[in-house]
Design a protein around this motif. Sequence first.
Motif, PDB file in Angstrom:
ATOM      1  N   ASP A  89      71.875 -72.639   7.943  1.00 30.05           N
ATOM      2  CA  ASP A  89      70.894 -72.878   8.994  1.00 30.05           C
ATOM      3  C   ASP A  89      69.842 -71.765   8.936  1.00 30.05           C
ATOM      4  O   ASP A  89      70.180 -70.589   9.105  1.00 30.05           O
ATOM      5  CB  ASP A  89      71.605 -72.866  10.353  1.00 30.05           C
ATOM      6  CG  ASP A  89      70.672 -73.148  11.507  1.00 30.05           C
ATOM      7  OD1 ASP A  89      69.444 -73.280  11.289  1.00 30.05           O
ATOM      8  OD2 ASP A  89      71.158 -73.205  12.660  1.00 30.05           O
ATOM      9  N   PRO A  90      68.570 -72.110   8.715  1.00 37.53           N
ATOM     10  CA  PRO A  90      67.540 -71.064   8.648  1.00 37.53           C
ATOM     11  C   PRO A  90      67.362 -70.312   9.958  1.00 37.53           C
ATOM     12  O   PRO A  90      66.814 -69.210   9.982  1.00 37.53           O
ATOM     13  CB  PRO A  90      66.270 -71.841   8.276  1.00 37.53           C
ATOM     14  CG  PRO A  90      66.547 -73.255   8.625  1.00 37.53           C
ATOM     15  CD  PRO A  90      68.018 -73.442   8.458  1.00 37.53           C
ATOM     16  N   GLU A  91      67.853 -70.870  11.048  1.00 44.26           N
ATOM     17  CA  GLU A  91      67.688 -70.226  12.351  1.00 44.26           C
ATOM     18  C   GLU A  91      68.549 -68.980  12.492  1.00 44.26           C
ATOM     19  O   GLU A  91      68.120 -67.982  13.071  1.00 44.26           O
ATOM     20  CB  GLU A  91      68.020 -71.227  13.466  1.00 44.26           C
ATOM     21  CG  GLU A  91      67.710 -70.724  14.863  1.00 44.26           C
ATOM     22  CD  GLU A  91      66.218 -70.512  15.085  1.00 44.26           C
ATOM     23  OE1 GLU A  91      65.852 -69.433  15.607  1.00 44.26           O
ATOM     24  OE2 GLU A  91      65.430 -71.410  14.744  1.00 44.26           O
ATOM     25  N   GLY A  92      69.774 -68.994  11.966  1.00 48.01           N
ATOM     26  CA  GLY A  92      70.643 -67.831  12.193  1.00 48.01           C
ATOM     27  C   GLY A  92      71.527 -67.437  11.030  1.00 48.01           C
ATOM     28  O   GLY A  92      72.267 -66.455  11.125  1.00 48.01           O
ATOM     29  N   GLU A  93      71.457 -68.192   9.925  1.00 51.52           N
ATOM     30  CA  GLU A  93      72.350 -67.922   8.805  1.00 51.52           C
ATOM     31  C   GLU A  93      71.624 -67.434   7.560  1.00 51.52           C
ATOM     32  O   GLU A  93      72.218 -67.331   6.493  1.00 51.52           O
ATOM     33  CB  GLU A  93      73.160 -69.179   8.467  1.00 51.52           C
ATOM     34  CG  GLU A  93      74.099 -69.590   9.589  1.00 51.52           C
ATOM     35  CD  GLU A  93      74.938 -70.801   9.244  1.00 51.52           C
ATOM     36  OE1 GLU A  93      76.069 -70.896   9.770  1.00 51.52           O
ATOM     37  OE2 GLU A  93      74.481 -71.659   8.458  1.00 51.52           O
ATOM     38  N   ILE A  94      70.338 -67.102   7.707  1.00 50.33           N
ATOM     39  CA  ILE A  94      69.552 -66.574   6.586  1.00 50.33           C
ATOM     40  C   ILE A  94      68.745 -65.389   7.087  1.00 50.33           C
ATOM     41  O   ILE A  94      68.087 -65.459   8.125  1.00 50.33           O
ATOM     42  CB  ILE A  94      68.613 -67.652   6.001  1.00 50.33           C
ATOM     43  CG1 ILE A  94      69.427 -68.810   5.418  1.00 50.33           C
ATOM     44  CG2 ILE A  94      67.709 -67.049   4.921  1.00 50.33           C
ATOM     45  CD1 ILE A  94      68.592 -69.990   4.963  1.00 50.33           C
ATOM     46  N   LEU A  95      68.787 -64.297   6.334  1.00 50.90           N
ATOM     47  CA  LEU A  95      68.042 -63.080   6.658  1.00 50.90           C
ATOM     48  C   LEU A  95      67.257 -62.653   5.426  1.00 50.90           C
ATOM     49  O   LEU A  95      67.831 -62.443   4.355  1.00 50.90           O
ATOM     50  CB  LEU A  95      69.006 -61.961   7.074  1.00 50.90           C
ATOM     51  CG  LEU A  95      68.438 -60.542   7.199  1.00 50.90           C
ATOM     52  CD1 LEU A  95      67.349 -60.491   8.268  1.00 50.90           C
ATOM     53  CD2 LEU A  95      69.559 -59.547   7.522  1.00 50.90           C
ATOM     54  N   VAL A  96      65.939 -62.543   5.563  1.00 52.38           N
ATOM     55  CA  VAL A  96      65.078 -62.083   4.468  1.00 52.38           C
ATOM     56  C   VAL A  96      65.046 -60.554   4.491  1.00 52.38           C
ATOM     57  O   VAL A  96      64.837 -59.937   5.542  1.00 52.38           O
ATOM     58  CB  VAL A  96      63.659 -62.664   4.610  1.00 52.38           C
ATOM     59  CG1 VAL A  96      62.763 -62.180   3.467  1.00 52.38           C
ATOM     60  CG2 VAL A  96      63.708 -64.188   4.633  1.00 52.38           C
ATOM     61  N   THR A  97      65.250 -59.959   3.326  1.00 51.08           N
ATOM     62  CA  THR A  97      65.401 -58.503   3.238  1.00 51.08           C
ATOM     63  C   THR A  97      64.414 -57.897   2.242  1.00 51.08           C
ATOM     64  O   THR A  97      63.729 -58.607   1.498  1.00 51.08           O
ATOM     65  CB  THR A  97      66.829 -58.148   2.792  1.00 51.08           C
ATOM     66  OG1 THR A  97      67.093 -58.768   1.524  1.00 51.08           O
ATOM     67  CG2 THR A  97      67.856 -58.623   3.805  1.00 51.08           C
ATOM     68  N   VAL A  98      64.374 -56.573   2.228  1.00 50.52           N
ATOM     69  CA  VAL A  98      63.511 -55.845   1.285  1.00 50.52           C
ATOM     70  C   VAL A  98      64.253 -55.775  -0.052  1.00 50.52           C
ATOM     71  O   VAL A  98      64.925 -54.793  -0.365  1.00 50.52           O
ATOM     72  CB  VAL A  98      63.163 -54.443   1.817  1.00 50.52           C
ATOM     73  CG1 VAL A  98      62.199 -53.740   0.847  1.00 50.52           C
ATOM     74  CG2 VAL A  98      62.547 -54.534   3.206  1.00 50.52           C
TER      75      VAL A  98
END
Length: 390
Positions: A89-98
């Motif tokens: 779920d792009p709402e809470g299960e994906i985090l974009v990082t450096v």
Amino acid sequence: MSVADRISPHVRAIPPSGIRKFFDYASGSANVISLGVGEPDFKTPEHIRQAGMRALSEGVTKYTPNAGLMELREEISNYMSCQFGLSYDPEGEILVTVGSSEAVDLALRMLIAPGDEILIPAPSYVAYSPITALHGGKVIEVESSVEQQFKLTADALNRVITSRSKVLILNYPSNPTGSVMSYEDWLPIAEVIKAHNLIVISDEIYAELTYDQRHISIASLPGMKERTIVLNGFSKAFSMTGWRVGYACGPQLLLAEMLKIHQYIAMCAPTVSQIAAIEALRHGMEEKDRMKEAFKERRTKFVKGLRELGLSCHEPEGTFYAFPSIARTGMSSEAFALKLLKEANVAVVPGHVFGTGGEGFIRCSFAASLDRLEAALERMARFVKLTVEV
């Protein structure tokens, strides 16, 4: 008490990166052929660069949401589903990082309590052990062998698990060995993980660079998605190393805790890089596949060349690394790499920097043009001939 005495003992205890050391050596001379740093030699595809430049020219330079642009998270969700059969779920299960490097740090920092044992198959990427130590974890290496193509086995894992074991870090396709795990390889590993209630950090940055079989994420096995944090990024597959954009996918409970740390230490990944990453996922698959085919051709020719000059080398099924044995030279990996650099102007990484099982090997990146790889092999052939004769 001196200023030096004020430095954290955790920081003082970790060594500098063995990969960067040889990169720095190589960068001092134009005559050196570097097979050291794991970076595609291709430019970022033109349309991806143009997307970033348009964002700059239009002034799209403000912060994004901490978790990343929703548009990018939606594209990552689609990509993970189409490529690897994983639904997030792009709402809470994906985090974009450096970059995926930050994702590794966030995941470990979120999970480690002092004294926790972190299991790391070795040889392994050089960052996992130092980051574990920085956060108070205890590194436990899980041995693998060239006889088994450096694959993780359930027996090896069972031998090191204790009541303090909490996290298993996986990196397949593997840096530095190029080994790849199949669905059948993963099945007994998954049973051990579930039996001991381990959390998995699966660094899959080379997922698009497999040559003989499709990449299988351990998160796709029954009962594994809910205990696995999958890490990936754009550096290797899309030749976007300097853009510094990666991501983590996993259970919302875990990702929410990683997000809290990310908010304080990075705020968000670079906005322009996120926009370029959207373009990569929407329209960059053809270029990605062309680069992969080039790496596959280089793998075939380079590994063949290594064997012809007398260095045995198992077939890397993924990544753009070969991990040949230098045992016949009678030299340590550090001595071999330094001597090769000084006398033949070829930079490689000594295997010992990758931990247990790495001594006696060197890591050679074939992410270089065929001309440069052929020139490197010619230099290495002369060097090995003279070294063995002496």
